[in-house]
Design an enzyme around this catalytic site. Structure first.
Site, PDB file in Angstrom:
ATOM      1  N   LYS A  42     126.440  72.451  85.571  1.00 42.31           N
ATOM      2  CA  LYS A  42     126.649  73.552  84.852  1.00 42.31           C
ATOM      3  C   LYS A  42     125.956  73.504  83.288  1.00 42.31           C
ATOM      4  O   LYS A  42     126.023  74.617  82.923  1.00 42.31           O
ATOM      5  CB  LYS A  42     128.298  73.638  84.745  1.00 42.31           C
ATOM      6  CG  LYS A  42     128.934  73.795  85.927  1.00 42.31           C
ATOM      7  CD  LYS A  42     130.572  73.891  85.372  1.00 42.31           C
ATOM      8  CE  LYS A  42     131.194  72.728  85.494  1.00 42.31           C
ATOM      9  NZ  LYS A  42     132.483  72.791  85.404  1.00 42.31           N
ATOM     10  N   ASP A 100     118.329  62.670  80.832  1.00 41.26           N
ATOM     11  CA  ASP A 100     118.798  61.490  80.228  1.00 41.26           C
ATOM     12  C   ASP A 100     118.435  60.109  81.273  1.00 41.26           C
ATOM     13  O   ASP A 100     117.385  59.642  80.953  1.00 41.26           O
ATOM     14  CB  ASP A 100     120.237  61.727  80.253  1.00 41.26           C
ATOM     15  CG  ASP A 100     121.194  60.702  79.476  1.00 41.26           C
ATOM     16  OD1 ASP A 100     120.711  60.326  78.421  1.00 41.26           O
ATOM     17  OD2 ASP A 100     122.214  60.146  80.079  1.00 41.26           O
TER      18      ASP A 100
HETATM   19  P1  IMP Z   1     121.147  61.883  83.920  1.00 42.55           P
HETATM   20  O1  IMP Z   1     121.539  60.799  83.551  1.00 42.55           O
HETATM   21  O2  IMP Z   1     119.421  62.083  83.626  1.00 42.55           O
HETATM   22  O3  IMP Z   1     121.176  61.735  85.441  1.00 42.55           O
HETATM   23  O4  IMP Z   1     121.935  63.114  83.437  1.00 42.55           O
HETATM   24  C1  IMP Z   1     122.973  63.537  83.826  1.00 42.55           C
HETATM   25  C2  IMP Z   1     123.526  64.656  83.227  1.00 42.55           C
HETATM   26  O5  IMP Z   1     124.346  63.866  82.107  1.00 42.55           O
HETATM   27  C3  IMP Z   1     122.932  65.792  82.591  1.00 42.55           C
HETATM   28  O6  IMP Z   1     122.582  66.692  83.309  1.00 42.55           O
HETATM   29  C4  IMP Z   1     124.060  65.886  81.543  1.00 42.55           C
HETATM   30  O7  IMP Z   1     124.928  67.265  82.130  1.00 42.55           O
HETATM   31  C5  IMP Z   1     125.035  64.946  81.215  1.00 42.55           C
HETATM   32  N1  IMP Z   1     124.537  64.439  80.043  1.00 42.55           N
HETATM   33  C6  IMP Z   1     123.339  63.354  79.669  1.00 42.55           C
HETATM   34  N2  IMP Z   1     123.269  63.190  78.621  1.00 42.55           N
HETATM   35  C7  IMP Z   1     124.257  64.007  77.599  1.00 42.55           C
HETATM   36  C8  IMP Z   1     124.690  64.120  76.647  1.00 42.55           C
HETATM   37  O8  IMP Z   1     123.945  63.774  75.418  1.00 42.55           O
HETATM   38  N3  IMP Z   1     125.579  65.363  76.048  1.00 42.55           N
HETATM   39  C9  IMP Z   1     126.161  65.974  77.373  1.00 42.55           C
HETATM   40  N4  IMP Z   1     125.780  65.646  78.511  1.00 42.55           N
HETATM   41  C10 IMP Z   1     124.941  64.716  78.829  1.00 42.55           C
HETATM   42 MG    MG Z   2     123.981  68.661  83.640  1.00 47.95          MG
END
Ligand code: IMP
Ligand code: MG
Length: 179
Positions: A42, A100
């Site tokens: 979202k 991230d």
């Molecule tokens: P990933 O760790 O790259 O798989 O990211 C997964 C999801 O974690 C992202 O799409 C965001 O929804 C959430 N996310 C990662 N870092 C942050 C942050 O600093 N704030 C808020 N949501 C985050």
């Molecule tokens: Mg996300």
């Protein structure tokens, strides 16, 4: 400033300026390609709506919703809601809120590549390279802002489903998530 926000990392004006810049680049890139623009829900909703209006070329919109699960032996990602367009032979542009650890984006890319698009590119509002999991080599094609390793909220990003409606990206006060 809203309660719980320590400081503003990206102002509304900085974000809107960057969105217009990216929009001009993507307009040129996709002028004759009628891309399917896929938003990953979202967190992307606010960026998506602003970006879409800056891509001044024929295009189609779609969304997918993924979530992580914890199994007994491993944790992974699952598709809660898939896109509805047939993207075989189509040019696809993924819009994401933040790159991230890389788990979500890697999963999303593999899922969409399996559908046989003509091309697949990634545009992420935020990139936090310090957080990348070892072994993840995927690169985003377009990045709004590279940010330090801080937990951020606003402009679609949440903490416990809150703060998504802020027009800026802010750093959360540690006491909010240490409670
Ligand atoms: P990933 O760790 O790259 O798989 O990211 C997964 C999801 O974690 C992202 O799409 C965001 O929804 C959430 N996310 C990662 N870092 C942050 C942050 O600093 N704030 C808020 N949501 C985050
Ligand atoms: Mg996300």
């Amino acid at each position: 400033m809203e309660q719980g926000i320590d400081k503003i990392l990206l102002t509304e004006e900085q974000i809107q300026t960057r969105v217009r810049e990216l929009g001009a680049i993507l307009t040129a890139e996709y002028a004759d390609k009628n891309p399917v623009i896929v938003g990953v829900l979202k967190g992307v909703v606010v960026f998506y709506a602003d970006m879409l209006r800056q891509i001044k070329a024929p295009c189609q919109i779609d969304f997918m919703w993924i979530s992580s699960y914890k199994g007994t032996e491993s944790s992974g990602m699952t598709v809660r809601q898939d896109i509805t367009a047939d993207i075989r032979g189509r040019h696809v542009l993924i819009l994401e809120d933040i790159y991230d650890t890389g788990n979500s984006l890697t999963f999303t890319v593999e899922h969409l590549l399996a559908k046989g698009p003509a091309s697949l590119k990634i545009c992420t509002l935020l990139d936090k390279p310090e957080r990348r999991k070892p072994g993840i080599t995927l690169q985003a094609d377009y990045v709004g802002f590279t940010i330090p390793n801080e937990f951020v909220v606003g402009y679609g990003l949440d903490y416990n489903e809150q703060y998504r409606n802020l027009p800026y990206v802010g750093i959360l006060k540690p006491e909010v998530y240490q409670k």
